[in-house]
Design an enzyme around this catalytic site. Structure first.
Site, short mmCIF file in Angstrom:
data_model
loop_
_atom_site.label_atom_id
_atom_site.label_comp_id
_atom_site.label_asym_id
_atom_site.label_seq_id
_atom_site.Cartn_x
_atom_site.Cartn_y
_atom_site.Cartn_z
N ARG A 137 -46.19 -66.83 -8.95
CA ARG A 137 -46.88 -67.29 -10.23
C ARG A 137 -46.72 -68.73 -10.27
O ARG A 137 -45.44 -69.35 -9.92
CB ARG A 137 -46.12 -66.74 -11.55
CG ARG A 137 -47.24 -67.10 -12.68
CD ARG A 137 -46.41 -65.94 -13.68
NE ARG A 137 -46.85 -64.73 -13.60
CZ ARG A 137 -48.09 -64.08 -13.70
NH1 ARG A 137 -49.07 -64.88 -14.40
NH2 ARG A 137 -48.32 -62.69 -13.40
N THR A 141 -49.98 -72.99 -14.27
CA THR A 141 -51.03 -72.60 -14.48
C THR A 141 -50.95 -71.00 -14.90
O THR A 141 -51.93 -70.17 -15.35
CB THR A 141 -52.12 -72.39 -13.25
OG1 THR A 141 -51.59 -71.62 -12.36
CG2 THR A 141 -52.57 -73.63 -12.93
N ASP A 235 -36.82 -54.33 -11.92
CA ASP A 235 -37.25 -55.14 -10.65
C ASP A 235 -36.98 -54.54 -9.33
O ASP A 235 -35.53 -54.53 -8.97
CB ASP A 235 -36.66 -56.30 -10.74
CG ASP A 235 -37.09 -57.50 -9.75
OD1 ASP A 235 -37.25 -57.20 -8.52
OD2 ASP A 235 -37.47 -58.61 -10.41
N ASP A 238 -35.05 -56.76 -6.93
CA ASP A 238 -33.35 -56.95 -7.32
C ASP A 238 -32.82 -55.88 -6.90
O ASP A 238 -31.69 -55.83 -6.21
CB ASP A 238 -33.36 -57.18 -8.80
CG ASP A 238 -33.69 -58.90 -8.98
OD1 ASP A 238 -33.83 -59.34 -7.96
OD2 ASP A 238 -33.64 -58.93 -10.47
N1 URA Z 1 -42.50 -55.82 -10.15
C1 URA Z 1 -41.23 -55.02 -10.36
O1 URA Z 1 -40.28 -55.14 -9.39
N2 URA Z 1 -41.35 -54.36 -11.30
C2 URA Z 1 -42.12 -54.16 -12.29
O2 URA Z 1 -42.06 -53.29 -13.37
C3 URA Z 1 -43.42 -55.09 -12.16
C4 URA Z 1 -43.36 -55.62 -11.07
#
Ligand code: URA
Length: 243
Positions: A137, A141, A235, A238
């Site tokens: 991202r 923007t 995530d 992660d």
């Molecule tokens: N990416 C992720 O790892 N988890 C989400 O909930 C959305 C995007």
């Protein structure tokens, strides 16, 4: 906008068990888009997803169970590739009318979480070529921006298995398709493999590219106000790489 509709529930368990003895579990939200293929909601798949969704699952188990789901996705994705007839002779002197895969393939992972799916692809397709795309991202923007790509030279002649475990808003996946198209890959030769999708991301993606086939394990309830998939698993990158 945040969304969180009520996803369906059903009893889950082997057929021989009476319905009253089977637990009720949340299963994938169905989608009407014909190019979205949701894996059968088997007891095995639901148990694997339960493991990786659990916040108390540690990294080693997260990797192990994610890899099992990735394997199911790759095997299902391969069902969408063309085959031609192939007759072989067996050791007992009979012939068998079978098939073999036709055409060349490659994987393309959307970094970094998509790289977690590369091994599952390699386990099924020995010495497969794998390209990479980095989209992030743009701070100014807020739109997805392409930072890096490294793709096989002859990608236009290959079937492409695009790898990204989480499809939230779909911004990165849409941009990745644009990159592949700009290299001459026809839409109908792209398969997008994904573990968990949001309904809005999957619909948006599937409507925009109706010839790209999406193979996903589960369509969740929705997105929260920060665009996390809910109930989701947090995530993915992660949990797979750093936690
Ligand atoms: N990416 C992720 O790892 N988890 C989400 O909930 C959305 C995007």
């Amino acid at each position: 906008m945040a969304s969180n509709s009520q996803p369906p529930s059903q009893t889950v368990g082997p057929e021989y068990r009476p319905a009253g003895l089977k637990p009720i579990a949340t299963v994938s939200t169905p989608l009407s888009q014909k190019n979205v293929h949701i894996l059968p909601q088997t007891p095995q798949l639901i148990a694997l997803l339960t493991m990786i969704r659990d916040r108390n699952t540690g990294r080693a188990d997260f990797i192990f169970y994610s890899n099992r789901i990735i394997r199911l996705l790759v095997e299902e994705g391969l069902n969408h590739l063309p085959v031609v007839g192939q007759e072989v002779s067996t050791p007992v002197g009979r012939s068998y009318a079978g098939v073999k895969f036709e055409g060349k393939i490659c994987g393309v992972s959307i970094m970094r979480a998509g790289e977690s799916m590369e091994q599952g692809l390699r386990d099924c397709c020995r010495s497969v070529r794998i390209g990479k795309i980095l989209i992030q991202r743009d701070e100014e923007t807020s739109k997805p921006k392409l930072y890096y790509d490294k793709l096989p030279e002859d990608i236009a002649d290959r079937w492409v298995l695009l790898l990204d475990p989480m499809l939230a808003t779909g911004g990165s996946a849409l941009m990745a398709i644009e990159v592949l198209r700009s290299r001459g890959v026809p839409e109908d030769r792209i398969l997008f493999l994904n573990l968990i999708a949001s309904p809005e991301g999957a619909k948006n993606f599937a409507d925009r590219f109706p010839k790209v086939r999406v193979v996903t394990a589960f369509v969740d309830a929705g997105l929260d106000e920060k665009n996390w998939i809910v109930p989701g698993l947090g995530d993915f990158g992660d949990r797979f790489y750093t936690m």
